[in-house]
Motif scaffolding. Sequence first.
Motif, PDB file in Angstrom:
ATOM      1  N   ILE A   1      48.609  48.695  37.938  1.00 61.78           N
ATOM      2  CA  ILE A   1      49.355  47.881  39.196  1.00 61.78           C
ATOM      3  C   ILE A   1      48.326  47.817  40.320  1.00 61.78           C
ATOM      4  CG2 ILE A   1      49.854  49.716  41.228  1.00 61.78           C
ATOM      5  CD1 ILE A   1      52.247  47.751  41.039  1.00 61.78           C
ATOM      6  N   LEU A   2      47.133  48.512  40.842  1.00 64.91           N
ATOM      7  CA  LEU A   2      45.779  48.026  41.585  1.00 64.91           C
ATOM      8  C   LEU A   2      45.292  47.120  40.528  1.00 64.91           C
ATOM      9  CD1 LEU A   2      44.424  48.802  43.954  1.00 64.91           C
ATOM     10  CD2 LEU A   2      42.465  50.214  43.224  1.00 64.91           C
ATOM     11  N   LEU A   3      44.984  46.795  39.208  1.00 66.55           N
ATOM     12  CA  LEU A   3      43.863  45.879  39.414  1.00 66.55           C
ATOM     13  C   LEU A   3      45.244  44.714  38.818  1.00 66.55           C
ATOM     14  CD1 LEU A   3      42.330  48.015  35.636  1.00 66.55           C
ATOM     15  CD2 LEU A   3      41.186  47.127  38.997  1.00 66.55           C
ATOM     16  N   GLU A   4      45.850  45.161  38.495  1.00 65.96           N
ATOM     17  CA  GLU A   4      46.893  43.380  38.634  1.00 65.96           C
ATOM     18  C   GLU A   4      46.686  42.956  39.627  1.00 65.96           C
ATOM     19  OE1 GLU A   4      50.013  41.971  36.713  1.00 65.96           O
ATOM     20  OE2 GLU A   4      48.977  42.799  36.170  1.00 65.96           O
ATOM     21  N   TYR A   5      47.119  43.674  39.998  1.00 70.29           N
ATOM     22  CA  TYR A   5      47.070  43.255  42.009  1.00 70.29           C
ATOM     23  C   TYR A   5      46.209  42.631  42.282  1.00 70.29           C
ATOM     24  CZ  TYR A   5      52.269  42.394  41.333  1.00 70.29           C
ATOM     25  OH  TYR A   5      53.561  42.376  41.098  1.00 70.29           O
ATOM     26  N   THR A   6      44.846  42.743  41.667  1.00 70.74           N
ATOM     27  CA  THR A   6      43.510  41.803  42.058  1.00 70.74           C
ATOM     28  C   THR A   6      43.755  39.840  42.272  1.00 70.74           C
ATOM     29  OG1 THR A   6      42.208  41.935  40.019  1.00 70.74           O
ATOM     30  CG2 THR A   6      41.991  43.091  41.387  1.00 70.74           C
ATOM     31  N   ALA A   7      44.929  39.700  41.604  1.00 69.57           N
ATOM     32  CA  ALA A   7      45.261  38.282  41.452  1.00 69.57           C
ATOM     33  C   ALA A   7      44.778  37.661  41.947  1.00 69.57           C
ATOM     34  CB  ALA A   7      46.809  38.313  40.786  1.00 69.57           C
ATOM     35  N   PRO A   8      45.520  38.239  43.836  1.00 68.26           N
ATOM     36  CA  PRO A   8      44.639  36.958  44.652  1.00 68.26           C
ATOM     37  C   PRO A   8      43.243  36.984  44.920  1.00 68.26           C
ATOM     38  CG  PRO A   8      46.515  38.977  45.159  1.00 68.26           C
ATOM     39  CD  PRO A   8      45.868  39.086  43.834  1.00 68.26           C
TER      40      PRO A   8
ATOM     41  N   GLY B   1      43.363  45.608  32.325  1.00 68.32           N
ATOM     42  CA  GLY B   1      43.681  45.468  33.666  1.00 68.32           C
ATOM     43  C   GLY B   1      43.001  44.182  34.499  1.00 68.32           C
ATOM     44  N   LEU B   2      41.782  44.432  34.218  1.00 69.71           N
ATOM     45  CA  LEU B   2      40.918  43.438  35.078  1.00 69.71           C
ATOM     46  C   LEU B   2      41.586  41.734  34.779  1.00 69.71           C
ATOM     47  CD1 LEU B   2      37.661  45.034  34.908  1.00 69.71           C
ATOM     48  CD2 LEU B   2      39.268  44.206  37.243  1.00 69.71           C
TER      49      LEU B   2
END
Length: 308
Positions: free
Chosen positions: A98-105, A161-162
Amino acid sequence: MFQVKKGPYLAVLLGCVLYGMTGLFLAGIHNLPITSVIFYRLLFGLIFIFIFLLVTKRLGELKPGKRKSRLLLQGIFVVVNMFFYFLCVKETCFSVAILLEYTAPIYVMLASPFVLKEKVGKESILALFLAIAGVYFVIRPEDGFGSIEFSGSHMIGIASGLFAGMLLAVIIMNVRVLKRDHSEFAIAFWGTAISCLLMLPFAFKTPFYSLAPNLSTLAVFGIVSVGIGGMLTTIGYANLQSQTGSLLALIEPVAGVFFDLVFLGVALSAGTLAGCILVLAAAVIVSYNGSPESSAACTDYLENAETS
């Protein structure tokens, strides 16, 4: 000053709160492979969106306009994003995924000035740092990320994830482009329909005796998450700058923590509470400092909603 007309902001926040209920639904689903869960979640969400458009007499909006290939890509991006996200969960852990998923911003903020000609304000940069730090505190493992072994399989998981985060950024920005030729409801419907079609082969791999006890939970899961949540987030992403929408989406893991705490009895640590506060602070910053473009888009959206 805080603007009264905050429709798209609230749409993203409410949609992501509904996404945050995923853990509750998964806890009530038993003996089903994740691929079947994804398919039936999409199917029931698609049925809900279709019924909503039928009842509100909006079926005419489903006629594809220009950029049909982008509608197709939207559905493909959603499915591929799910695949790499769950691959990351499998090879690492939920917290890392979830941390890597939310590098989206981060990717949105880097790409949107070139792809969508959006300006990056100082408030957005501040909100980005607060939000990423908040997500880290919310989902960090008890033993710290340093306890994760960087073996071959873990590296595959991290890379997955990235890539999932990059795809999420593309999905959010693509909605902004699609909005030029399609309504928000058409984007939500066709994106879900294409994703559901691509997942169709997995529908027949689950025996009915395993599926039947879970049908009611899957139906509610699809309606709440893909149906209502999908339409709300699409409305928000379409009428906000992509960097603003992607930052507001970080409310999802915070909502997930809240639901786990209230309904599943999961303990809330001081670090998790601090992380939630940081993410909420980031959401407040981007909401108070909406760009002229997003404010105008919000006004147009509300006027169209009133006249339709």
